[in-house]
Motif scaffolding. Structure first.
Motif, PDB file in Angstrom:
ATOM      1  N   UNK A 193       0.826  -1.205   0.000  1.00 34.21           N
ATOM      2  CA  UNK A 193       0.000   0.000   0.000  1.00 34.21           C
ATOM      3  C   UNK A 193       0.860   1.254   0.000  1.00 34.21           C
ATOM      4  N   UNK A 194       1.925   1.201   0.810  1.00 32.79           N
ATOM      5  CA  UNK A 194       2.829   2.348   0.893  1.00 32.79           C
ATOM      6  C   UNK A 194       3.540   2.553  -0.441  1.00 32.79           C
ATOM      7  N   UNK A 195       3.983   1.432  -1.038  1.00 32.88           N
ATOM      8  CA  UNK A 195       4.657   1.522  -2.337  1.00 32.88           C
ATOM      9  C   UNK A 195       3.741   2.176  -3.358  1.00 32.88           C
ATOM     10  N   UNK A 196       2.507   1.703  -3.392  1.00 38.26           N
ATOM     11  CA  UNK A 196       1.548   2.195  -4.385  1.00 38.26           C
ATOM     12  C   UNK A 196       1.204   3.664  -4.149  1.00 38.26           C
ATOM     13  N   UNK A 197       0.989   4.014  -2.887  1.00 43.13           N
ATOM     14  CA  UNK A 197       0.640   5.399  -2.565  1.00 43.13           C
ATOM     15  C   UNK A 197       1.776   6.342  -2.944  1.00 43.13           C
ATOM     16  N   UNK A 198       2.991   5.953  -2.585  1.00 49.35           N
ATOM     17  CA  UNK A 198       4.148   6.776  -2.920  1.00 49.35           C
ATOM     18  C   UNK A 198       4.317   6.880  -4.422  1.00 49.35           C
ATOM     19  N   UNK A 199       4.187   5.727  -5.079  1.00 50.27           N
ATOM     20  CA  UNK A 199       4.355   5.694  -6.530  1.00 50.27           C
ATOM     21  C   UNK A 199       3.391   6.657  -7.213  1.00 50.27           C
TER      22      UNK A 199
ATOM     23  N   UNK B 119      11.045  12.612   1.162  1.00 57.71           N
ATOM     24  CA  UNK B 119      11.539  12.893   2.503  1.00 57.71           C
ATOM     25  C   UNK B 119      10.396  12.827   3.516  1.00 57.71           C
ATOM     26  N   UNK B 120       9.305  13.515   3.183  1.00 64.16           N
ATOM     27  CA  UNK B 120       8.159  13.561   4.096  1.00 64.16           C
ATOM     28  C   UNK B 120       7.526  12.188   4.269  1.00 64.16           C
ATOM     29  N   UNK B 121       7.298  11.521   3.138  1.00 64.98           N
ATOM     30  CA  UNK B 121       6.681  10.190   3.202  1.00 64.98           C
ATOM     31  C   UNK B 121       7.600   9.199   3.899  1.00 64.98           C
ATOM     32  N   UNK B 122       8.889   9.293   3.602  1.00 63.70           N
ATOM     33  CA  UNK B 122       9.843   8.364   4.200  1.00 63.70           C
ATOM     34  C   UNK B 122      10.012   8.597   5.689  1.00 63.70           C
TER      35      UNK B 122
ATOM     36  N   UNK C  87      10.210   2.762   5.271  1.00 61.93           N
ATOM     37  CA  UNK C  87      10.926   3.671   4.374  1.00 61.93           C
ATOM     38  C   UNK C  87      11.370   2.989   3.084  1.00 61.93           C
ATOM     39  N   UNK C  88      11.625   1.678   3.171  1.00 65.62           N
ATOM     40  CA  UNK C  88      12.060   0.995   1.959  1.00 65.62           C
ATOM     41  C   UNK C  88      10.941   0.946   0.922  1.00 65.62           C
ATOM     42  N   UNK C  89       9.700   0.826   1.417  1.00 69.54           N
ATOM     43  CA  UNK C  89       8.556   0.830   0.511  1.00 69.54           C
ATOM     44  C   UNK C  89       8.419   2.194  -0.159  1.00 69.54           C
ATOM     45  N   UNK C  90       8.649   3.257   0.626  1.00 67.00           N
ATOM     46  CA  UNK C  90       8.592   4.607   0.069  1.00 67.00           C
ATOM     47  C   UNK C  90       9.685   4.787  -0.981  1.00 67.00           C
ATOM     48  N   UNK C  91      10.876   4.312  -0.649  1.00 66.30           N
ATOM     49  CA  UNK C  91      11.990   4.413  -1.594  1.00 66.30           C
ATOM     50  C   UNK C  91      11.682   3.683  -2.893  1.00 66.30           C
TER      51      UNK C  91
ATOM     52  N   UNK D 137       8.695   2.875  -4.138  1.00 62.88           N
ATOM     53  CA  UNK D 137       7.630   3.548  -4.872  1.00 62.88           C
ATOM     54  C   UNK D 137       8.124   4.803  -5.561  1.00 62.88           C
ATOM     55  N   UNK D 138       8.912   5.592  -4.840  1.00 67.29           N
ATOM     56  CA  UNK D 138       9.416   6.850  -5.389  1.00 67.29           C
ATOM     57  C   UNK D 138      10.351   6.590  -6.564  1.00 67.29           C
ATOM     58  N   UNK D 139      11.276   5.647  -6.388  1.00 68.05           N
ATOM     59  CA  UNK D 139      12.225   5.343  -7.455  1.00 68.05           C
ATOM     60  C   UNK D 139      11.504   4.864  -8.705  1.00 68.05           C
ATOM     61  N   UNK D 140      10.570   3.942  -8.512  1.00 68.88           N
ATOM     62  CA  UNK D 140       9.848   3.387  -9.655  1.00 68.88           C
ATOM     63  C   UNK D 140       9.104   4.486 -10.410  1.00 68.88           C
ATOM     64  N   UNK D 141       8.454   5.382  -9.656  1.00 73.40           N
ATOM     65  CA  UNK D 141       7.695   6.454 -10.294  1.00 73.40           C
ATOM     66  C   UNK D 141       8.616   7.377 -11.086  1.00 73.40           C
ATOM     67  N   UNK D 142       9.751   7.723 -10.490  1.00 72.96           N
ATOM     68  CA  UNK D 142      10.668   8.645 -11.153  1.00 72.96           C
ATOM     69  C   UNK D 142      11.300   8.017 -12.388  1.00 72.96           C
TER      70      UNK D 142
END
Lengths: 130, 98
Positions: A42-48, B27-30, B36-40, B42-47
């Motif tokens: 969920x976190x991955x998807x939300x961040x993505x 930064x905020x989400x992480x 934090x690894x999930x945020x990383x 997700x962010x990397x994949x999106x970028x």
């Protein structure tokens, strides 16, 4: 006709805040922050989705687009851009983790809220008002 | 392999992204997340995906993507998150009698 009076405002808050962690299990205790090892999809998807929406048409994308068009070597540009982007997100998340250790949860929530507010304004300015 | 171009694109993107919106978001989400690894991830994949789109679509990307609309949606999302985080929570009101 019966009118039910709401006794308190709706509890509006995201599940991801520190203060909300373990709220059901231990309402009054500050539980220690556990290192969660598994990836929360969920976190991955939300961040993505959040970052994807924010970055589409942004200056970075325009830059890669220009460089690809000029050089006619899109894959080389991509191979340069991708690690750079991964590195910046890594730095960002690490900085966030560092901050979260320095501040109390409530301060963090306020900081995060202000940061999101700033992001919203910046995005509106970027994409809609200009 | 054109190393010069590779280095140029890396440097350009790294510098333009440093301290940019997406990094602030990461930064905020992480910082406020338990994973934090999930945020990383997700962010990397999106970028990476946005730069892939930029590279593949070439000059057509600007016409194809409704940029203003997407940014508006993202802005609304961030505003919503901000409101949720800044909303005063009755559960967190401290005892002020002492």
């Amino acid at each position: 006709m019966q009118l039910q009076e709401p006794t308190r405002p709706l509890p509006l808050h995201p599940p991801e805040t520190h203060s909300e962690l373990h709220s059901q299990a231990t309402p009054k205790q500050a539980a220690p922050k556990q290192a969660v090892s598994k990836l929360d999809p969920k976190v991955v998807l939300a961040t993505f989705s959040t970052i994807f929406l924010a970055e589409v048409g942004d200056k970075t994308q325009i830059a890669t687009l220009m460089m690809s068009a000029q050089s006619q070597q899109p894959w080389v540009v991509f191979l340069g851009a991708a690690p750079a982007l991964v590195l910046t997100s890594l730095l960002g998340v690490m900085a966030g983790q560092w901050l979260s250790k320095k501040f109390a949860p409530q301060v963090l929530d306020t900081l995060a809220g202000l940061s999101f507010l700033a992001l919203a304004v910046a995005l509106l300015w970027d994409g809609v008002l200009r | 392999m054109n190393w010069h171009l590779l280095l140029l694109s890396f440097t350009t993107v790294f510098l333009s992204e440093l301290g940019d919106k997406s990094q602030l978001a990461a930064m905020t989400l992480g910082g406020s997340s338990r994973s934090p690894r999930a945020v990383f991830l997700g962010a990397s994949a999106a970028l990476v995906l946005t730069s892939l789109i930029g590279v593949l679509a070439g000059e057509g990307a600007a016409q194809v993507l409704p940029t203003a609309l997407l940014k508006g949606v993202a802005a609304a999302g961030f505003a919503l998150m901000a409101v949720r985080l800044l909303w005063p929570r009755p559960a967190e009101v401290q005892d002020e009698d002492r």
